[in-house]
Design an enzyme around this catalytic site. Structure first.
Site, PDB file in Angstrom:
ATOM      1  N   CYS B 229       0.862  -1.187   0.000  1.00  0.00           N
ATOM      2  CA  CYS B 229       0.000   0.000   0.000  1.00  0.00           C
ATOM      3  C   CYS B 229       0.896   1.234   0.000  1.00  0.00           C
ATOM      4  CB  CYS B 229      -0.902   0.003   1.227  1.00  0.00           C
ATOM      5  SG  CYS B 229      -2.058   1.382   1.222  1.00  0.00           S
ATOM      6  N   CYS B 253      -2.334   1.889  14.462  1.00  0.00           N
ATOM      7  CA  CYS B 253      -2.177   3.015  15.373  1.00  0.00           C
ATOM      8  C   CYS B 253      -1.320   4.066  14.683  1.00  0.00           C
ATOM      9  CB  CYS B 253      -1.512   2.536  16.658  1.00  0.00           C
ATOM     10  SG  CYS B 253      -0.812   3.862  17.636  1.00  0.00           S
ATOM     11  N   CYS B 306     -17.903 -17.526  20.445  1.00  0.00           N
ATOM     12  CA  CYS B 306     -18.573 -17.347  21.729  1.00  0.00           C
ATOM     13  C   CYS B 306     -17.939 -18.208  22.811  1.00  0.00           C
ATOM     14  CB  CYS B 306     -20.035 -17.707  21.574  1.00  0.00           C
ATOM     15  SG  CYS B 306     -20.965 -17.435  23.070  1.00  0.00           S
ATOM     16  N   CYS B 311     -22.507 -28.012  25.973  1.00  0.00           N
ATOM     17  CA  CYS B 311     -22.016 -29.332  25.604  1.00  0.00           C
ATOM     18  C   CYS B 311     -23.048 -30.022  24.717  1.00  0.00           C
ATOM     19  CB  CYS B 311     -21.746 -30.162  26.853  1.00  0.00           C
ATOM     20  SG  CYS B 311     -21.343 -31.868  26.456  1.00  0.00           S
TER      21      CYS B 311
END
Lengths: 171, 489
Positions: B229, B253, B306, B311
């Site tokens: 880029c 950042c 999740c 079970c």
């Protein structure tokens, strides 16, 4: 064939012979001007006194724009010398200047024996002993000074690797 | 900028939804409701400066625009200080592009400031002795007119300068090229280099590398770290804020160029990543991909994001992280994100302390790594939602737009989980105390809402839409609250 690097090395050799600095000597190996053998005598008033320490200096065609690779062949015990004999010295790395020659390199290493820099240790044990128990440090150095004389016995016309193996076997 | 783009996007999505208005009057009513809801959701994505802790203004530049911008700054300094462009460039490069400081210091003491900036020297120029003086690099003799030097006055022959520049440029050094003399750190200006360089190829390389140096030294410009880029991001100020490249999608950042890491600070996240790299062997060994059901001990592979597990064989609900009963998690608060330090640790032996340190690290690393994995798995969930939506639309179960809220929920879930992942390095390096307690409380709140959301997104078909959207709102509010309190603005 002459190249800028070889021409300059011939000049370095001539200068070293005409104006030899005290306590160091060096010369190109028999058939290769890019590989030098050198000796540094342990400076007076240091634990290295009376030692004769052998080194190799390997140049590339980029010399003098790039520094050569310098290594101790004799066993060394010094805060700024690695186990394989290579040396941690700023002028051989980031502070290199193309105006340095072989004579300047050898005298700089000689003064490094005089004034170790324990803050950038290449040999951690040596640096710690140098800082904390100077007497132990001097004892260890005295041992490698002794060993440097033994090296001389094997010093016929063999060089480089042979010598290194001898000094290892002796340790 | 980011706000503007989001606003534009939201207008677009509204406009496109307007175009495909419902067929019957019932649909119309539903749609109206949808738009009302939708604007609420969009508020989340379209924050104003005051209340969004992540708000950051930036714009993407092309190479040529960035070059123009730098040249403008350089020219402005040239006219102000009456120095040549090479000097102005070096001054800006060496002083963080802080024009006010440069002007003030230069006007106070021009010579002193240039010396301090390695651009001038009090040294007298070399006296070239004899008809054919010797160059101290190549040791050859030349007529005096073949010798050249920069501000320090060290004189060398043209060939040696040329060779020096070639080796330096090949090592990627350009703006930092120094004089060849020993212990001389005078910088060689661009015009001197380009005048002497004999190879045109290297001249191109020099200008490319020195341009890169200038961009990297500029506090308000950043290269996008995305692969291949070429976009340069321009911001108003240098802050550890989130930048999303419009061209390649990289999120990073602005300050450090690493992956975006709120609420953790740049140096902390760097420390954490190095630590994780060093300790990854141990951590890999301990964090396995499968776990046994705490009740019936059947082996369960985690295949979704999740952490609320059910079970398949005994139907017990448990938490993937702590293997505790899930019902205790949901009710009061989520205890499982809080590391319980052993209070007697100070009295224990070194060995026990080391074990405890490893245990603490593994606790945080496990949760960090788990969210990273969950994030990857949420990608699958998004893909599933997309294919299911397609199927529904083909079967005339509502329009494509009707099901967009599912994708929005998945995107929001990813965003929340991402922030949650980066709360763990923050907590790991936090000092014990009331602030850490508050942080861990908010973290546990976010953790619990993210898991609720994840559970609902994975079961979106059977969950009521209002319930899902409510959950989205709660999760994002928790995320915002945490960032507001702990992200340095």
């Amino acid at each position: 064939m002459t190249t800028p690097a070889r021409r300059r090395l011939m000049r370095d050799f001539k200068r070293l012979q005409e104006d030899p600095p005290a306590g160091v000597s060096g010369a190109p190996s028999d058939n290769n001007i890019m590989l030098w053998n050198a000796v540094i005598f342990g400076p007076h008033d240091t634990p290295f006194e009376d030692g004769t320490f052998k080194l190799t200096i390997e140049f590339t065609e980029e010399y003098p724009n790039k520094p050569p690779t310098v290594r101790f062949i004799s066993k060394m015990f010094h805060p700024n010398v690695y186990a394989d004999g290579s040396i941690c010295l700023d002028i051989l790395q980031n502070r290199w200047s193309p105006t340095y020659d072989v004579s300047a390199i050898l005298t700089s290493i000689q003064s490094l024996l005089h004034d170790p820099n324990p803050n950038s240790p290449a040999n951690y044990e040596a640096a710690q002993l140098y800082r904390e128990t100077r007497r132990e440090y001097e004892k260890k150095v005295a041992a490698i000074v002794q060993e440097s004389w033994n090296d001389d016995d094997d010093d016929d016309d063999d060089e480089g690797e042979e010598d290194e193996e001898e000094s290892k076997a002796g340790s | 900028m980011s706000g503007d783009i989001n606003r534009q996007l939201s207008h677009m999505s509204e406009a496109s939804s307007m175009g495909s208005d419902g067929n019957s009057s019932e649909d119309l009513e539903e749609d109206n409701e949808y738009y009302m809801d939708n604007t609420d959701d969009l508020d989340l994505d379209c924050p104003s400066k005051a209340d969004d802790p992540e708000y950051f203004e930036y714009e993407p530049l092309q190479l040529i625009d960035a070059e123009g911008m730098l040249n403008e700054e350089i020219e402005a300094l040239c006219t102000k200080l009456k120095v040549n462009p090479s000097t102005a460039k070096m001054l800006l490069f060496g002083h963080n592009w802080n024009k006010e400081d440069i002007i003030e210091n230069y006007q106070r003491d021009p010579q002193g400031f240039l010396i301090e900036s390695h651009l001038a020297s009090r040294r007298k120029h070399d006296n070239l002795i004899g008809v054919r003086p010797t160059c101290s690099v190549c040791c050859r003799d030349f007529p005096p007119d073949r010798f050249l030097g920069v501000a320090c006055g060290h004189m060398f022959c043209r060939e040696c300068w040329d060779m020096h520049f070639q080796t330096q440029i090949q090592d990627g050094i350009t703006t930092g090229i120094e004089c060849m003399a020993k212990e001389c750190s005078i910088l060689v200006p661009e015009d001197f280099v380009c005048e002497i360089l004999s190879q045109p190829k290297l001249r191109d390389k020099y200008s490319k590398f020195s341009f890169n140096d200038l961009i990297k030294s500029h506090p308000r410009l950043r290269f996008c770290p995305g692969i291949d880029c070429s976009v340069i991001i321009k911001a108003k100020e240098c802050k550890a804020k989130k930048v999303e490249c419009q061209a390649c999608g990289a999120i990073f950042c602005f300050k450090c160029g690493l992956n975006y890491h709120a609420p953790t600070e740049c140096d902390v996240v760097k420390k954490w990543l190095t630590k994780c790299e060093d300790d990854s062997e141990t951590a890999n060994y301990i964090s396995a991909h499968t776990k046994d059901c705490p009740r019936c001990h059947v082996c369960i592979e985690k295949n979704g994001g999740c952490n609320h597990m059910q079970c398949p064989s005994c139907k017990c609900d448990f938490c993937w992280m702590c293997l505790g009963d899930w019902n205790n998690h949901g009710s009061e608060y989520y205890e499982c994100s809080r590391y319980k330090e052993n209070p007697n640790i100070a009295n224990e032996s070194m060995h026990v302390q080391a074990r405890e340190a490893l245990k603490k690290y593994l606790f945080y690393y496990g949760r960090w790594e788990n969210h990273a994995k969950s994030l990857q798995l949420e990608e699958q969930t998004t893909a599933q939602i997309q294919s299911r939506t397609q199927r529904k639309v083909m079967n005339n179960e509502g329009t494509w737009i009707d099901w967009q809220y599912l994708l929005q929920a998945a995107a929001l879930l990813k965003k929340c989980r991402y922030t949650l992942q980066y709360t763990y390095p923050y907590a790991y390096y936090m000092e014990k105390g009331s602030r850490k307690e508050l942080f861990e409380y908010q973290q546990s709140q976010l953790e619990s809402e993210v898991e609720n959301l994840s559970w609902k997104v994975e079961r979106a078909e059977i969950v009521n839409r209002g319930e899902l959207e409510n959950q989205m709102d709660i999760a994002e509010k928790r995320r915002q609250t945490l960032l507001k309190d702990f992200l340095e603005v």
